[in-house]
Design a protein around this motif. Structure first.
Motif, PDB file in Angstrom:
ATOM      1  N   TYR A  36      27.386 -52.947  32.957  1.00  0.00           N
ATOM      2  CA  TYR A  36      26.052 -52.585  33.406  1.00  0.00           C
ATOM      3  C   TYR A  36      25.975 -51.077  33.629  1.00  0.00           C
ATOM      4  CZ  TYR A  36      24.739 -57.455  34.190  1.00  0.00           C
ATOM      5  OH  TYR A  36      24.416 -58.784  34.014  1.00  0.00           O
ATOM      6  N   GLN A  38      23.727 -48.240  35.698  1.00  0.00           N
ATOM      7  CA  GLN A  38      22.787 -48.111  36.800  1.00  0.00           C
ATOM      8  C   GLN A  38      22.445 -46.644  37.015  1.00  0.00           C
ATOM      9  OE1 GLN A  38      24.071 -49.505  40.728  1.00  0.00           O
ATOM     10  NE2 GLN A  38      21.998 -50.192  41.195  1.00  0.00           N
ATOM     11  N   ARG A  43      17.718 -50.453  38.835  1.00  0.00           N
ATOM     12  CA  ARG A  43      18.456 -51.703  38.741  1.00  0.00           C
ATOM     13  C   ARG A  43      19.635 -51.559  37.788  1.00  0.00           C
ATOM     14  NH1 ARG A  43      14.120 -55.643  36.184  1.00  0.00           N
ATOM     15  NH2 ARG A  43      12.672 -54.192  37.171  1.00  0.00           N
ATOM     16  N   PRO A  44      20.698 -52.338  37.993  1.00  0.00           N
ATOM     17  CA  PRO A  44      21.752 -52.387  36.967  1.00  0.00           C
ATOM     18  C   PRO A  44      21.185 -53.018  35.707  1.00  0.00           C
ATOM     19  CG  PRO A  44      22.507 -53.303  39.062  1.00  0.00           C
ATOM     20  CD  PRO A  44      21.027 -53.155  39.165  1.00  0.00           C
ATOM     21  N   LEU A  46      22.128 -54.425  31.825  1.00  0.00           N
ATOM     22  CA  LEU A  46      23.197 -54.855  30.921  1.00  0.00           C
ATOM     23  C   LEU A  46      23.156 -54.003  29.654  1.00  0.00           C
ATOM     24  CD1 LEU A  46      25.360 -57.099  30.309  1.00  0.00           C
ATOM     25  CD2 LEU A  46      23.519 -58.262  29.056  1.00  0.00           C
ATOM     26  N   PHE A  89      29.219 -50.000  35.604  1.00  0.00           N
ATOM     27  CA  PHE A  89      30.000 -51.036  36.276  1.00  0.00           C
ATOM     28  C   PHE A  89      30.515 -52.046  35.265  1.00  0.00           C
ATOM     29  CE2 PHE A  89      29.203 -50.031  40.653  1.00  0.00           C
ATOM     30  CZ  PHE A  89      27.947 -49.461  40.690  1.00  0.00           C
ATOM     31  N   PHE A 104      32.391 -57.425  40.361  1.00  0.00           N
ATOM     32  CA  PHE A 104      32.185 -56.098  39.803  1.00  0.00           C
ATOM     33  C   PHE A 104      33.336 -55.159  40.164  1.00  0.00           C
ATOM     34  CE2 PHE A 104      27.884 -55.799  38.057  1.00  0.00           C
ATOM     35  CZ  PHE A 104      27.328 -56.978  38.491  1.00  0.00           C
ATOM     36  N   GLY A 105      33.560 -54.195  39.288  1.00  0.00           N
ATOM     37  CA  GLY A 105      34.427 -53.075  39.614  1.00  0.00           C
ATOM     38  C   GLY A 105      33.687 -52.102  40.517  1.00  0.00           C
ATOM     39  N   GLY A 106      34.391 -51.064  40.943  1.00  0.00           N
ATOM     40  CA  GLY A 106      33.818 -50.110  41.884  1.00  0.00           C
ATOM     41  C   GLY A 106      32.871 -49.098  41.270  1.00  0.00           C
TER      42      GLY A 106
ATOM     43  N   GLY B  40      27.390 -46.479  47.012  1.00  0.00           N
ATOM     44  CA  GLY B  40      28.574 -45.996  46.309  1.00  0.00           C
ATOM     45  C   GLY B  40      29.547 -47.070  45.868  1.00  0.00           C
ATOM     46  N   GLN B  41      29.149 -48.323  45.971  1.00  0.00           N
ATOM     47  CA  GLN B  41      30.044 -49.421  45.594  1.00  0.00           C
ATOM     48  C   GLN B  41      29.402 -50.328  44.555  1.00  0.00           C
ATOM     49  OE1 GLN B  41      31.639 -51.523  48.984  1.00  0.00           O
ATOM     50  NE2 GLN B  41      31.800 -49.662  50.197  1.00  0.00           N
ATOM     51  N   GLY B  42      30.216 -51.201  43.985  1.00  0.00           N
ATOM     52  CA  GLY B  42      29.697 -52.186  43.058  1.00  0.00           C
ATOM     53  C   GLY B  42      29.042 -53.341  43.792  1.00  0.00           C
ATOM     54  N   PRO B  43      28.148 -54.048  43.143  1.00  0.00           N
ATOM     55  CA  PRO B  43      27.512 -55.213  43.772  1.00  0.00           C
ATOM     56  C   PRO B  43      28.549 -56.284  44.128  1.00  0.00           C
ATOM     57  CG  PRO B  43      26.311 -54.532  41.800  1.00  0.00           C
ATOM     58  CD  PRO B  43      27.595 -53.775  41.804  1.00  0.00           C
ATOM     59  N   LEU B  90      20.325 -57.096  45.681  1.00  0.00           N
ATOM     60  CA  LEU B  90      19.893 -57.309  44.311  1.00  0.00           C
ATOM     61  C   LEU B  90      19.795 -58.795  44.010  1.00  0.00           C
ATOM     62  CD1 LEU B  90      22.262 -54.678  42.687  1.00  0.00           C
ATOM     63  CD2 LEU B  90      19.770 -54.533  42.681  1.00  0.00           C
ATOM     64  N   LEU B 104      23.119 -62.005  33.217  1.00  0.00           N
ATOM     65  CA  LEU B 104      22.288 -61.765  34.385  1.00  0.00           C
ATOM     66  C   LEU B 104      21.329 -60.613  34.120  1.00  0.00           C
ATOM     67  CD1 LEU B 104      24.748 -61.937  37.424  1.00  0.00           C
ATOM     68  CD2 LEU B 104      23.370 -63.747  36.435  1.00  0.00           C
ATOM     69  N   PHE B 106      18.886 -58.176  36.427  1.00  0.00           N
ATOM     70  CA  PHE B 106      18.680 -57.802  37.812  1.00  0.00           C
ATOM     71  C   PHE B 106      17.261 -57.305  38.082  1.00  0.00           C
ATOM     72  CE2 PHE B 106      22.766 -57.994  39.911  1.00  0.00           C
ATOM     73  CZ  PHE B 106      23.663 -58.042  38.864  1.00  0.00           C
ATOM     74  N   GLY B 107      16.837 -57.522  39.337  1.00  0.00           N
ATOM     75  CA  GLY B 107      15.624 -56.891  39.831  1.00  0.00           C
ATOM     76  C   GLY B 107      15.942 -55.506  40.359  1.00  0.00           C
ATOM     77  N   ASN B 108      14.912 -54.801  40.838  1.00  0.00           N
ATOM     78  CA  ASN B 108      15.106 -53.442  41.340  1.00  0.00           C
ATOM     79  C   ASN B 108      15.725 -53.394  42.732  1.00  0.00           C
ATOM     80  OD1 ASN B 108      14.184 -51.947  39.127  1.00  0.00           O
ATOM     81  ND2 ASN B 108      12.053 -52.243  39.731  1.00  0.00           N
TER      82      ASN B 108
END
Lengths: 114, 115
Positions: A36, A38, A43-44, A46, A89, A104-106, B40-43, B90, B104, B106-108
């Motif tokens: 993904y 972002q 939003r993320p 794909l 991500f 997810f990764g960081g 700063g992190q992943g979901p 999210l 998937l 995603f929404g905003n």
């Protein structure tokens, strides 16, 4: 449970160069690996995904490779452009038949310098 | 094709309060997942709903709960808010079938701030 490690955390390249982001996963049962993008405040989205029965997939300037034996997969972006700048991500899904519950990764912050 | 929509976009709550976030899935999708994304992190996966039932849950306490409605829309409820609950929430929808699950979308997101 599944654990996904992503490297590097930041990546700076010159416009036109290639960028490579790598991820490793822990659960050998994982069978779906999306990427993904972002952008800030958005939003993320794909950009590409790969399933475990395929070793490589390409879509224009973007490609993903998967090594199931080593449990790692990589995103390759060629001919980078400033609009490629974003956080990327990787993710892995190890649950069969129950929907895509992603780990997810960081994230990797990619900066493409014009 | 209508994408995933979430409401509200921003929310400020006080520690100890309760909050409800809403999500409308993309047309044609029957599964809704919720993720928490700290700065700063992943979901991080919270839970997933399919056929109005929770069919998967991540490492979140019971004060995180949800619902899915017959039209596949969904709610995320968080009770007894804590400062660490401040994050982007999210919602993502997908189509789950017998042999295939779509990616998937995603929404905003809803930006929740707990003070």
């Amino acid at each position: 449970g599944e654990n996904v490690e992503q490297h590097p955390s930041t990546l700076s390249v010159q416009e036109g160069d290639s960028a490579v982001i790598k991820c490793t996963y822990s659960d050998s049962a994982s069978n779906y690996f999306p990427w993904y993008k972002q952008e800030l405040g958005k939003r993320p989205q794909l950009i590409i995904d790969i399933r475990s029965n395929v070793g490589e997939k390409k879509d224009q300037r973007i490609a993903v490779t998967l090594n199931k034996t080593a449990k790692h997969f990589s995103l390759h972006i060629t001919e980078t452009q400033p609009e490629d700048s974003a956080v990327y991500f990787c993710a892995a899904s190890g649950v069969r038949g129950a929907g895509n519950m992603l780990t997810f990764g960081g994230g990797t912050r990619l900066m493409v310098k014009p | 094709e209508t994408g995933v929509t979430q409401s509200p976009t921003h929310l400020i709550k006080t520690r100890g309060q309760q909050v409800t976030l809403r999500c409308s899935s993309q047309s044609g999708h029957n599964t809704v997942s919720w993720y928490q994304q700290a700065l700063g992190q992943g979901p991080q996966f919270i839970f997933q709903y399919y056929r109005e039932e929770e069919n998967g849950r991540g490492n979140f306490p019971p004060r995180f709960s949800g619902l899915q409605f017959p039209n596949y829309s969904s709610e995320l409820n968080v009770n007894a808010l804590e400062l660490d609950d401040s994050a982007l929430y999210l919602c993502a929808s997908s189509l789950q079938g017998a042999f295939y699950n779509s990616p998937l979308h995603f929404g905003n997101g809803t930006r929740l701030t707990v003070t």
